[in-house]
Enzyme design. Structure first.
Site, short mmCIF file in Angstrom:
data_model
loop_
_atom_site.label_atom_id
_atom_site.label_comp_id
_atom_site.label_asym_id
_atom_site.label_seq_id
_atom_site.Cartn_x
_atom_site.Cartn_y
_atom_site.Cartn_z
CG ASP A 1 -4.06 -1.08 10.40
OD1 ASP A 1 -3.96 -1.95 11.28
OD2 ASP A 1 -4.89 -1.14 9.47
CG ASP B 1 -6.13 -11.32 3.03
OD1 ASP B 1 -5.46 -11.76 2.07
OD2 ASP B 1 -6.10 -10.13 3.38
CD GLU B 2 -9.65 -8.06 3.81
OE1 GLU B 2 -10.17 -7.42 4.73
OE2 GLU B 2 -8.69 -7.61 3.13
CE1 TYR C 1 -4.16 -7.99 11.77
CE2 TYR C 1 -5.51 -6.58 10.39
CZ TYR C 1 -4.90 -7.80 10.63
OH TYR C 1 -5.03 -8.82 9.72
NE ARG D 1 -3.39 -2.81 0.45
CZ ARG D 1 -3.92 -3.50 1.46
NH1 ARG D 1 -3.25 -3.65 2.60
NH2 ARG D 1 -5.10 -4.08 1.33
CG HIS E 1 -5.85 -8.47 -0.95
ND1 HIS E 1 -6.12 -7.17 -0.58
CD2 HIS E 1 -6.53 -9.24 -0.08
CE1 HIS E 1 -6.91 -7.17 0.48
NE2 HIS E 1 -7.19 -8.42 0.81
CG ASP F 1 -2.98 -5.88 -1.02
OD1 ASP F 1 -4.10 -5.79 -1.55
OD2 ASP F 1 -2.82 -6.28 0.15
CD1 TRP G 1 -6.93 -12.96 8.74
CD2 TRP G 1 -7.73 -10.91 9.12
NE1 TRP G 1 -7.86 -12.70 7.77
CE2 TRP G 1 -8.37 -11.44 7.97
CE3 TRP G 1 -8.09 -9.63 9.54
CZ2 TRP G 1 -9.34 -10.74 7.26
CZ3 TRP G 1 -9.05 -8.92 8.82
CH2 TRP G 1 -9.66 -9.47 7.69
CD1 TRP H 1 -3.12 -4.69 8.63
CD2 TRP H 1 -2.47 -5.20 6.56
NE1 TRP H 1 -3.17 -6.06 8.50
CE2 TRP H 1 -2.78 -6.40 7.24
CE3 TRP H 1 -2.04 -5.28 5.23
CZ2 TRP H 1 -2.67 -7.65 6.64
CZ3 TRP H 1 -1.94 -6.53 4.64
CH2 TRP H 1 -2.26 -7.69 5.33
CB THR H 2 1.50 0.86 4.93
OG1 THR H 2 1.42 0.15 3.69
CG2 THR H 2 2.49 0.19 5.85
CD GLU H 3 -4.80 -0.50 4.18
OE1 GLU H 3 -3.94 -0.52 5.10
OE2 GLU H 3 -5.58 -1.45 3.98
C1 ACM Z 1 -6.13 -8.95 6.56
O1 ACM Z 1 -6.11 -8.07 7.44
N1 ACM Z 1 -6.88 -8.80 5.48
C2 ACM Z 1 -5.34 -10.17 6.70
#
Ligand code: ACM
Length: 780
Positions: free
Chosen positions: A443, A349-350, A441, A188, A287, A217, A416, A491-493
């Site tokens: 972030d 994930d996701e 997390y 990110r 992703h 990603d 997670w 996470w670096t968004e």
């Molecule tokens: C995640 O936070 N989507 C692993």
């Protein structure tokens, strides 16, 4: 887009080289029993080691390290550790200690590093003996010896005095968990090789041993793959949303970055020297948009997509053609060549399955492959990746979604979405790394201070990271060994700069490290908090830009009759001593100590700081208190009306320099001033900005609510309670002023007493979003 913000002028989270020297004196505090049983003793706390060692026995006297001390080591492995110790000492204490040959006895005493097969306790264990004439660091393996050197370095940096004095003692130490991890999202936002190395150094000095590197990603592919050059040439660049993506010349201004394979090798080597294994992550089947953007044939729709410039959960998946499986295997082939560690992370994930559900071709492939549903399809793909990894003597790890549709035989699960995935996986006989978003997390912001950088305001304070226990109480004893350890994820968004990455990590990494390394029964919050003062001293010596916000004093001010205000002070970590002034002067050890809420006569200028051992932990910030400041609130001081998905967002411009920050619930941008006193108030003024609505919310998008507009651009509306009477309504302009803000004023319908002022903007404003910056009440 808003260009500047007045309050940004005071915004900072850089390290100030504040005076904390006395804090580094070993603290003789009384340890308070933590929830897990017998805590560290006061003496152990006094040595200010982080993480606490398994066993520490004090002895009489101390050893002095000076330029006449020499380091002794026999053999390559021990010499390498001795040199590392000398390097750390040189950079942090400005002291040159020479490495001598065995047999040389220096008059200043000897520090000896020894590989000694007789030291038990596992490959990461060590023994450290300090007496007034001699220091011996011994371990059966280089890893353990390195951790012994780290402990000695911590003892040498707990106290800034010269010469350096190490208390006589014996430490016998070994870690509680084998997986002591930190994940960094370099997709990110991108960090330079130098920044990654600084982070690896800091990890090693906390005795962490696993660096999970999130390299691919939707928003960027960051690792060079020779066979697929477009992954980084095209997939390594995105055009940021809004003003940040347009150059001064009006042309697109891409955000780019990737690591060449040579750089990856350099980072892997650097990590290995510090006994850190890197776990690379190549994320599939979700992703995937950066890869699909570079090679559209990997996608489901075949459409040419941009590298994503929005945050959230995106629906682009890899397709499930044999050629795509081949692509993933070819990528893994280069990855396993670069990363010698056991584990490769394959994401999982996701991966919202909309595209697979909607694609006749994917459905046909699922029938061909004999998988019954989309979860089964994902499981098939992950199993295929595992087969490849196992054939190359590696192990697969994935996010807990890889449980859905069936786990590959040997897979390790990274839990997670809470710890439940981990519990299920352990029950199935699989190994687990605990990394719950609710606790680990980074972030998520650590305080509710207006000085926090962008991030997620659902707080994960230091205490919460510290309290996390990776082995669930309900886990049967015979499954506990499956919990390999724990990991914090960054996470670096919202972290455009490495400074923000550091703010997120430090000091919470210290709490993570203690849970990962120290015996459970040794942990105790009050002792940890006391030892943190020395740890901050080490961060400053290392040039680490740690978060100051946890150490700042927060003030709540409410107006009182007769031109007075009531001031309540607190600090996020609950340090017992706060001192303050109300005349604008910097508080000192002789300033008033805070005991209970106090009244001040307006106007006043409040400054308050946490004091430990007679010095402020971080410099006191000034807060002006006068009648007009009490009638004004910034977005950080307001509540969210519903708080469905609150983010602390950074503006999209200007290109260079600081950008405004806004607390906003993106599902319902609506702010609440609870119990605002409206007696004598005639008018209200709102300063508002506008920024891109740059979110992919997949199935959550319908949760985004819009209130109907009556005029072409919608209205600013203020109500007495969100379902209450309209107190003011002002049409919104088509655009902001040149500075990126608008100031909207309106007469307020008479509404005496206290009211919950609810403030929102009507209309579907996408692709932008109005955001509140400040609300000010104006008396008659
Ligand atoms: C995640 O936070 N989507 C692993």
């Amino acid at each position: 887009m808003t260009r500047t913000s007045k309050r940004q002028a005071g915004y900072r989270f850089r390290v100030l080289l504040s005076a904390m020297l006395a804090l580094a004196v070993p603290l003789a505090c009384n340890a308070i029993a933590g929830p897990t049983g017998s805590p560290a003793t006061a003496t152990e706390t006094g040595y200010s080691l982080v993480p606490l060692p398994a066993s520490l026995q004090p002895a009489k006297g101390s050893f002095r390290i000076s330029s006449t001390t020499s380091l002794l080591a026999e053999g390559d492995a021990a010499s390498a550790v001795a040199r590392q110790f000398a390097d750390y000492l040189r950079t942090t204490r400005k002291l040159e200690v020479p490495l001598s040959r065995p047999g040389n006895t220096a008059k200043g005493g000897v520090i000896e590093f020894v590989i000694d097969a007789g030291i038990g306790g596992g490959p990461e264990s060590y023994r450290l003996d300090v007496n007034p004439h001699h220091v011996r660091v011994a371990a059966a393996e280089p890893r353990g010896l390195f951790y012994g050197a780290v402990t000695l370095w911590q003892l040498a940096t707990a106290n800034p005095e010269v010469p350096i004095t190490i208390p006589a003692l014996r430490i016998e130490d070994a870690p509680r968990f084998g997986w002591r991890g930190l994940m960094l999202d370099s997709a990110r936002h991108f960090q330079s090789v130098g920044e990654i190395k600084q982070l690896l150094d800091a990890m090693a000095l906390h005795k962490l041993n696993t660096f999970h590197w999130h390299l691919t990603d939707d928003q960027g592919w960051r690792i060079e793959i020779k066979r697929y050059p477009k992954l980084t040439e095209d997939g390594g660049c995105r055009i940021p949303a809004g003003d940040g993506g347009i150059g001064a010349d009006g042309k697109p201004r891409p955000y780019c970055g990737f690591y060449t394979q040579d750089q990856v090798r350099e980072v892997v080597r650097y990590a290995a020297e510090r006994h850190i294994t890197i776990v690379p992550e190549i994320n599939a089947p979700g992703h995937a948009q950066a890869a699909v953007s570079a090679y559209p044939e990997l996608g489901v729709t075949g459409k040419q997509l941009p590298v994503l410039n929005e945050w959230g959960v995106n629906t682009t998946l890899f397709n499930v053609e044999e050629s795509t499986f081949q692509f993933l295997e070819n990528v893994l082939a280069e990855v396993v060549e670069l990363f010698p560690g056991t584990y490769v992370h394959v994401g999982g994930d996701e991966a919202v399955k909309d595209q697979w559900k909607a694609s006749a071709r994917v459905q046909e492939r699922m029938r061909e492959l004999g998988v019954k549903d989309e979860a089964g399809m994902q499981s098939y793909l992950v199993k295929r990746m595992e087969k490849y990894l196992v054939a190359h003597k590696r192990r697969l790890i994935g996010w807990d979604e890889i449980l859905e549709g069936g786990l590959p035989e040997e897979a390790t699960v990274m839990s997670w979405r809470g710890i439940e995935g981990g519990v299920t996986a352990a029950g199935l006989g699989h190994d687990v790394v605990m990394a719950p978003s609710s606790e680990l997390y980074l972030d998520y912001l650590q305080t509710d201070s207006p000085n926090e950088p962008p991030g997620r305001p659902a707080l994960i304070p230091l205490q919460q990271v510290y309290a996390f226990e990776p082995i669930p109480a309900a886990l049967p004893a015979d499954q506990r060994a499956h919990i390999l350890g724990l990991q914090a994820n960054v996470w670096t968004e919202h972290m455009r700069s490495y400074g923000r990455v550091q703010h997120a990590i430090f000091p919470r990494i210290a709490a993570l490290a203690e849970t990962a390394w120290s015996p459970r029964q040794k942990k105790d919050w009050a002792g940890f908090r006391a030892r943190l003062a020395a740890q901050l001293q080490r961060y400053r010596l290392l040039g680490i830009d740690y978060a100051q916000t946890p150490f700042e004093v927060r003030s709540v001010v409410s107006d009182q009759p007769q031109g007075k205000a009531l001031v309540t002070l607190s600090n996020p970590l609950g340090y017992p001593q706060m001192r303050y002034t109300i005349d604008g002067g910097a508080p000192s050890a002789r300033s008033a100590a805070y005991k209970a809420p106090f009244e001040v006569k307006l106007p006043a200028e409040l400054r308050a700081a946490v004091f430990v051992q007679g010095l402020p932990l971080v410099p006191a910030q000034a807060r002006k208190l006068d009648v007009s400041s009490l009638l004004s609130r910034s977005d950080e001081e307001l509540a969210m009306c519903t708080g469905a998905l609150t983010l602390r967002l950074e503006d999209d411009g200007p290109l260079e320099g600081e950008r405004a920050l806004f607390n906003v619930d993106i599902f319902n941008p609506c702010w609440l001033w609870k119990a605002a006193g409206l007696d004598g108030i005639a008018r209200i003024e709102v300063r508002a900005g506008r920024m891109p609505y740059y979110f992919q919310l997949a199935h959550d998008e319908p949760a985004r609510k819009f209130k109907p507009a009556r005029t072409p651009h919608g209205e600013l509306e203020i109500r007495a309670g969100c379902a209450g009477a309209v107190l003011a309504s002002v049409p919104l302009p088509a655009a902001t002023d040149a500075d990126g803000f608008v100031i909207l004023g309106a007469m307020l319908k008479p509404s005496p007493g206290k009211q919950d002022l609810c403030v929102f903007f009507t209309g579907d404003t996408r692709p932008t979003m109005w955001v509140l910056d400040r609300l000010t009440l104006q008396p008659r």
